[in-house]
Structures are given as structure tokens and as C-alpha cells.
Scaffold this motif. Structure first.
Motif, PDB file in Angstrom:
ATOM      1  N   SER A 119     -18.044 -44.352   5.445  1.00  0.00           N
ATOM      2  CA  SER A 119     -16.640 -44.629   5.139  1.00  0.00           C
ATOM      3  C   SER A 119     -16.420 -44.791   3.646  1.00  0.00           C
ATOM      4  O   SER A 119     -15.505 -44.194   3.066  1.00  0.00           O
ATOM      5  N   ILE A 120     -17.264 -45.596   2.998  1.00  0.00           N
ATOM      6  CA  ILE A 120     -17.121 -45.843   1.554  1.00  0.00           C
ATOM      7  C   ILE A 120     -17.276 -44.547   0.764  1.00  0.00           C
ATOM      8  O   ILE A 120     -16.450 -44.196  -0.092  1.00  0.00           O
ATOM      9  N   VAL A 121     -18.359 -43.819   1.061  1.00  0.00           N
ATOM     10  CA  VAL A 121     -18.669 -42.625   0.269  1.00  0.00           C
ATOM     11  C   VAL A 121     -17.665 -41.504   0.532  1.00  0.00           C
ATOM     12  O   VAL A 121     -17.151 -40.884  -0.409  1.00  0.00           O
ATOM     13  N   LEU A 122     -17.348 -41.221   1.809  1.00  0.00           N
ATOM     14  CA  LEU A 122     -16.418 -40.132   2.106  1.00  0.00           C
ATOM     15  C   LEU A 122     -15.023 -40.425   1.546  1.00  0.00           C
ATOM     16  O   LEU A 122     -14.345 -39.525   1.041  1.00  0.00           O
ATOM     17  N   ASP A 123     -14.577 -41.684   1.636  1.00  0.00           N
ATOM     18  CA  ASP A 123     -13.266 -42.039   1.084  1.00  0.00           C
ATOM     19  C   ASP A 123     -13.233 -41.832  -0.423  1.00  0.00           C
ATOM     20  O   ASP A 123     -12.266 -41.312  -0.976  1.00  0.00           O
ATOM     21  N   LYS A 124     -14.282 -42.240  -1.105  1.00  0.00           N
ATOM     22  CA  LYS A 124     -14.293 -42.124  -2.572  1.00  0.00           C
ATOM     23  C   LYS A 124     -14.465 -40.678  -3.024  1.00  0.00           C
ATOM     24  O   LYS A 124     -13.855 -40.262  -4.022  1.00  0.00           O
ATOM     25  N   LEU A 125     -15.269 -39.933  -2.305  1.00  0.00           N
ATOM     26  CA  LEU A 125     -15.397 -38.521  -2.655  1.00  0.00           C
ATOM     27  C   LEU A 125     -14.080 -37.796  -2.435  1.00  0.00           C
ATOM     28  O   LEU A 125     -13.695 -36.925  -3.216  1.00  0.00           O
ATOM     29  N   SER A 126     -13.372 -38.173  -1.374  1.00  0.00           N
ATOM     30  CA  SER A 126     -12.059 -37.592  -1.123  1.00  0.00           C
ATOM     31  C   SER A 126     -11.088 -37.956  -2.235  1.00  0.00           C
ATOM     32  O   SER A 126     -10.331 -37.113  -2.722  1.00  0.00           O
ATOM     33  N   ALA A 127     -11.111 -39.230  -2.663  1.00  0.00           N
ATOM     34  CA  ALA A 127     -10.172 -39.698  -3.679  1.00  0.00           C
ATOM     35  C   ALA A 127     -10.409 -39.050  -5.039  1.00  0.00           C
ATOM     36  O   ALA A 127      -9.478 -38.905  -5.829  1.00  0.00           O
ATOM     37  N   THR A 128     -11.643 -38.643  -5.304  1.00  0.00           N
ATOM     38  CA  THR A 128     -11.965 -38.054  -6.607  1.00  0.00           C
ATOM     39  C   THR A 128     -12.136 -36.540  -6.536  1.00  0.00           C
ATOM     40  O   THR A 128     -12.607 -35.920  -7.490  1.00  0.00           O
TER      41      THR A 128
END
Length: 395
Positions: A119-128
Motif C-alpha cells: 500500500s505504501i509503495v504503490l501509493d507513493k509510486l503512483s503519486a510520483t
């Protein structure tokens, strides 16, 4: 913004190496060593594996329903510490009952780490705008399997199977330090709704039950090979190499698999890629039954490694695309149904193997289950052929 995105990504990879590559899957290559020393039957080995998967199921459920959204990193760090402790304690006791408890707790925290880190990694990769890095993130499982298995023969020769667990716990602690330093959550990160990944055609939410059921069947089928392939090699007279080599092959296959399958999915569609990957896996699971040799076991391990984490990457990414507003919950549900299959599979396979004195029935059954799961997904291919409409885009 993430100041050092590559360090953040490496932190995510290391978290999967600790929780999955070591905490969960190191049991497979250590199992023959424990069976030789402690005289475990296949049935007892299956119960021990199922204890871990029962914990994984409960952990996935809790990760999906508990209010973890505001404290994901805190719970991730606590789970990493618990995972390291359970790995360490596996080498400090010969009590079968205690091992059942330790593998159960290890399963709970492994699920927490997988769901929270995803959740943390996929959300942040999506945001950037770096969703193309998701395959690199999930390669952490393959790296964990590969590097931990390389250490096992030396640790076993020096300290026995107990020293293997202790040594891997020390490796996990070192990796966890970097996770602690690099994997942090920024409160100012928001999902980028204009991100290119959102423009991929995906089935509507009403199709989600098909994905969930198929993923559960995948968990039921793949785990038979995931639990017993090293023991199969150990008990196959024509296999002249160290049996742990097949698990090294699994890790090698898994490392690039997530990137390869993610790339294929973007070109051909996530559902079609899932169907194809599950078909390949079914073939790999059944291969030692159809053709038992050293070569077939290595090919089986390679096909298994090349598909099992690729399927997880495709399924979790697709589910998140279908419902991005609550990624922890949807990944938690998927992981839970996957874990139900995992906790049933080793027990059935272990009992069947002990009764028949052969793994063939278990392997054929597992291959059929994975094949059925892949066939269930075919109904979603039509959505990937449809023009991209408002109803199919992610909001």
C-alpha cells in the motif's frame, strides 16, 4: 515529494526480502534439513506450513479491516521486528508445538508487512508517476529467496539447521535497519489522478469477485510446489545436485518476473497476462509428474519462480486500479483469500503425500486448481477489448 525515490524503493524491496523471502519462504529449503534432523513426516511438515498460512490469513484480514491508514509505517516497523524475532526463535527450539506457534505469528506479521508495504509503495509510486517501478518492488520476494538460499548450505554445514534460522534472522535485522531509515511515509503525498496507469482499461468493480476467487485458487495450488519442491528434489534419486539448488532457481526466476509480467500487462492487458501466467504455472507444477528428472525439476522451479510473484504483482496492481481509493483494504481482501488457499493446500498435500508415499497426486491436483483459476479470469478479457470509457477509468 519523495526526495530519494530510489532509496524509498530499496527500503520497500528490503521489507519484502525480510517478510516474504526469509520470514515465509525460507522454510521451504530448510524443511528437508529439519525433517532429516527431527524426523518430521510430510504430514507434520504440512501442518507446520499451514500454521504459517493460517497466520497469514488472519494477518491479511486484520490488515484489511483495522484502521491502519494513518500509522502504516509504525505498524510496518513493528511487524518487521516481530518477523525477525520469529525467525530467530525457530532456531532456538526443538519443540514442535512452539514451532507451530512461531510459524503462525510469522504468518500474521508477514501479511501485515506485505499489505502495508504494498500500500505504501504503490501509493507513493503512483503519486510520483513511477508506477513502472512496481515490478522492481515486488522483485524483493525473489531477491529474498535467492540470497537467503545461497546462505543456507554454508550455515547448515557450520551450525546445523538451527544456525540457518539464526543466521537468516541476523541478515533480516541488517535489512530491516535500512527499511527503518528509507521507507517513510510523507503526509503531503496525494494520489495523482492524472497518472498514466489510470488510463489502462480494467474491468469494473462488479468483476472483482472473479479476480478474488481465481486468486484464492492460485493460493491453493501454487503453495504445494512452494512448500514441497525442495523435498521432492531431496527425495528424487535422479536429482544429483544439492536439493536447495531448485529453490535458488525459484528465486532467480522470481527476481525479473514482476517486471516482465508488468511490462507484458501494459501491452497486452492485465487479465490476459494473468490467464497466461497461471497456465504456465499449472504446466510447471505438473511437469515433475509427467517427466521426472533433474532437468524437469529445474524447469518446474524456473516456471514456478517466473510466475508466482508475477501473478501476485498483476492481481494486486489490477485490484488497486479497480479501487485505488482504499488500496490497503482491497489488497488485504486479496491477500486474505490467497491465504485461505495457502493454509488448506499444504495440509491436503502433506496428508496425501504421506498416504500415497508420492507427491504426484498433490501436484496434479494443484495444477488443476491453478488452471481452473486461470479459466475463471477469461470472462474479464472482454473488458480489455472495450474502448476506454468513463465507467472503466479509475476515479
Amino acid at each position: 515529494m519523495i526526495k530519494y525515490p530510489i532509496l524509498f524503493l530499496i527500503g520497500g524491496i528490503f521489507s519484502l526480502m525480510v517478510a516474504m523471502g526469509i520470514g515465509r519462504f525460507a522454510y521451504t529449503p530448510i524443511l528437508p534439513l529439519m525433517q532429516n534432523a527431527l524426523h518430521f513426516t510430510d504430514a507434520l511438515a504440512g501442518y507446520l506450513a499451514s500454521s504459517n498460512y493460517t497466520g497469514y490469513f488472519i494477518g491479511a484480514i486484520l490488515a484489511g479491516v483495522l484502521p491502519l491508514k494513518k500509522n502504516k509505517v509504525f505498524y510496518l516497523r513493528a511487524s518487521l521486528l516481530a518477523s525477525i524475532l520469529t525467525t530467530l526463535c525457530m532456531g532456538l527450539s526443538h519443540s514442535y508445538i512452539l514451532m507451530l506457534v512461531l510459524r503462525f505469528v510469522s504468518g500474521v506479521v508477514s501479511a501485515f508487512i506485505f499489505v502495508l508495504a504494498s500500500s505504501i509503495v504503490l501509493d507513493k509510486l503512483s503519486a510520483t508517476g513511477k508506477t513502472n517501478w512496481s515490478g522492481l518492488f515486488y522483485s524483493g520476494v525473489g531477491f529474498g529467496i535467492f540470497f537467503s538460499t545461497l546462505l543456507i548450505p554454508s550455515l547448515n554445514n557450520l551450525f546445523g539447521w538451527e544456525g540457518v534460522w539464526v543466521g537468516l534472522a541476523i541478515v533480516s535485522l541488517i535489512l530491516a535497519i535500512f527499511v527503518w531509515l528509507w521507507l517513510k511515509e510523507s503526509s503531503n503525498i496525494t494520489l495523482n489522478k492524472d497518472e498514466p496507469l489510470n488510463e489502462i482499461k480494467v474491468p469494473p468493480l462488479k468483476w472483482l469477485p472473479y479476480l478474488i476467487i481465481a486468486y484464492g485458487l492460485e493460493g491453493l495450488g501454487y503453495i504445494v510446489t512452494g512448500t514441497f519442491i525442495v523435498s521432492i528434489a531431496e527425495n528424487t534419486p535422479v536429482f544429483k545436485m544439492d536439493s536447495s539448488f531448485v529453490w535458488i532457481v525459484v528465486g532467480l526466476g522470481a527476481i525479473p518476473s514482476c517486471i516482465i509480467w508488468s511490462t507484458l500487462a501494459k501491452k497486452c492487458g492485465f487479465v490476459k497476462s494473468l490467464v497466461f501466467s497461471m497456465l504456465l504455472q499449472a504446466i510447471g507444477i505438473a511437469l515433475p509428474v509427467i517427466w521426472l528428472s533433474q532437468t524437469s525439476l529445474i524447469l518446474s522451479a524456473l516456471l514456478f519462480g517466473a510466475t508466482f510473484m508475477g501473478i501476485t504483482t498483476l492481481a494486486t496492481t489490477l485490484a488497486r486500479q479497480m479501487n485505488p481509493s482504499n488500496s490497503s483494504q482491497i489488497i488485504g481482501y486479496l491477500t486474505a483469500i490467497y491465504a485461505i488457499g495457502q493454509l488448506i493446500g499444504p495440509t491436503i498435500a502433506g496428508v496425501l503425500s504421506s498416504y500415497t508415499q508420492s507427491y504426484n497426486t498433490s501436484l496434479l491436483g494443484a495444477a488443476c486448481v491453478v488452471l481452473i483459476g486461470g479459466l475463471l479470469l477469461i470472462s474479464g478479457v472482454k473488458y480489455e477489448r472495450m474502448p476506454l470509457t468513463k465507467s472503466l477509468t479509475i476515479k
